[in-house]
Write an enzyme that holds these catalytic residues in place. Structure first.
Site, PDB file in Angstrom:
ATOM      1  N   HIS A  82       0.847  -1.193   0.000  1.00 15.93           N
ATOM      2  CA  HIS A  82       0.000   0.000   0.000  1.00 15.93           C
ATOM      3  C   HIS A  82       0.884   1.246   0.000  1.00 15.93           C
ATOM      4  O   HIS A  82       1.872   1.306   0.732  1.00 15.93           O
ATOM      5  CB  HIS A  82      -0.894  -0.008   1.241  1.00 15.93           C
ATOM      6  CG  HIS A  82      -2.054   0.940   1.152  1.00 15.93           C
ATOM      7  ND1 HIS A  82      -1.907   2.310   1.194  1.00 15.93           N
ATOM      8  CD2 HIS A  82      -3.379   0.701   1.025  1.00 15.93           C
ATOM      9  CE1 HIS A  82      -3.089   2.875   1.091  1.00 15.93           C
ATOM     10  NE2 HIS A  82      -4.002   1.931   0.996  1.00 15.93           N
ATOM     11  N   GLY A 163       4.517  21.405  11.107  1.00 15.09           N
ATOM     12  CA  GLY A 163       5.670  20.593  11.502  1.00 15.09           C
ATOM     13  C   GLY A 163       6.934  21.065  10.816  1.00 15.09           C
ATOM     14  O   GLY A 163       6.943  22.017  10.040  1.00 15.09           O
ATOM     15  N   PRO A 164       8.050  20.395  11.077  1.00 17.52           N
ATOM     16  CA  PRO A 164       9.347  20.818  10.550  1.00 17.52           C
ATOM     17  C   PRO A 164       9.510  20.478   9.066  1.00 17.52           C
ATOM     18  O   PRO A 164       8.911  19.526   8.566  1.00 17.52           O
ATOM     19  CB  PRO A 164      10.339  20.012  11.395  1.00 17.52           C
ATOM     20  CG  PRO A 164       9.584  18.766  11.745  1.00 17.52           C
ATOM     21  CD  PRO A 164       8.158  19.201  11.946  1.00 17.52           C
ATOM     22  N   GLY A 172       8.837   9.538   9.019  1.00 22.82           N
ATOM     23  CA  GLY A 172       8.383  10.008   7.718  1.00 22.82           C
ATOM     24  C   GLY A 172       7.538  11.258   7.842  1.00 22.82           C
ATOM     25  O   GLY A 172       7.828  12.153   8.630  1.00 22.82           O
TER      26      GLY A 172
END
Length: 296
Positions: A82, A163-164, A172
């Site tokens: 997937h 986020g960064p 990930g």
């Protein structure tokens, strides 16, 4: 009543202990209720479904997803069929009851900002929560997968929404979205050769000129030596399960294979069955508990 559904997908489908730990983290949050969770060793993926009011659903998602980010190491994630970009791959929020899409979008944005900052994970908003048109479709965000993420993050056009902006090798990245209920529907064929499943998937998915609102892949089920047409019906109101199943059945017969069975991942709105009984779709492990309305 305003209810938000959250359906996070985690990149772990083989370690029962990890999944139970994530479920325990969610259970510790008051005001949210776990309705269903499943794990698939071939997809190497688990899907949780839980609900709560808008003011509590973000707390539940943070607890479950932060625990998953701690426990799942993408450097060890092998053999998945997937598409995925991270340990906490995708976290959609869905409005139910009297809730509106705006409520789901607000929840997605609050969760994404908090989750990305607390865990050091790049976050991309998709669907109705998207902040730019090129990120509206989930496959566009997932393109290249976890393996291509480090290089992609160097491109200014793919700076995260929250986020960064650096590659977290352990976790990930995460796609966070808002959408209507979709139907995750998989059909298993009576053969071990992948080509028939790939041909059928290509013929029915919208991106290849097939049915509207259908995303489909042909995937191997190595644990059973069978193949599967794995699908998301992103708007069952326009393209029903019956339409998709009938198309697959007809195409499979022309290719000289049969449908052995089908399965639903998570819950399904009653209307998605299009008035047909579970036997029509050869659904395995189906009960009335899989009907979304029965759980609200």
């Amino acid at each position: 009543m305003n209810i938000i559904e959250c359906v996070p997908n985690f990149s772990e489908g083989r370690n029962q202990g990890i999944i139970e730990d994530i479920a325990s983290a969610l259970a510790a949050v008051s005001g949210v209720r776990l309705l269903d969770h499943s794990m698939d060793p071939d997809h190497h993926r688990s899907v949780f479904t839980f609900i709560g009011p808008p003011e509590r659903i973000v707390d539940g998602a943070l607890a479950a997803c932060s625990r998953a980010a701690e426990l799942i190491d993408m450097r060890m994630h092998r053999g998945a069929v997937h598409p995925r970009i991270g340990a906490v791959d995708v976290v959609p929020f869905i409005p139910l009851g009297d809730a509106e899409m705006k409520d789901a979008v607000d929840a997605a944005h609050r969760f994404g900002s908090l989750f990305g900052t607390r865990n050091g994970i790049p976050v991309y908003f998709y669907g109705s929560a998207a902040l730019s048109p090129q990120r509206r479709e989930l496959p566009d965000i997932r393109r290249g997968g976890y393996e291509g993420l480090e290089e992609r993050l160097k491109d200014p056009k793919w700076k995260p929404d929250a986020g960064p902006a650096f590659f977290n090798v352990h976790s990930g990245a995460t796609a966070v979205g808002a959408r209507i209920p979709l139907v995750a529907f998989n059909v298993v064929l009576s053969c071990g050769e992948l080509k028939p499943a790939e041909d059928i998937a290509r013929s029915i998915r919208q991106s290849s000129g097939g049915l509207r609102h259908i995303k489909a892949l042909g995937v191997p089920l190595k644990s059973r030596n069978l193949v599967q047409v794995s699908m998301n019906l992103t708007d069952y109101r326009e393209t029903s399960m019956r339409r998709v199943f009938d198309e697959i059945k007809a195409k499979a017969e022309r290719l000289g294979v049969e449908i052995l069975e089908s399965e639903l991942i998570g819950l399904v709105p009653r209307a998605a069955l299009a008035g047909r009984p579970p036997e029509y779709y050869r659904l395995k492990d189906f009960s009335e508990k899989r009907i979304l309305e029965n759980c609200l």
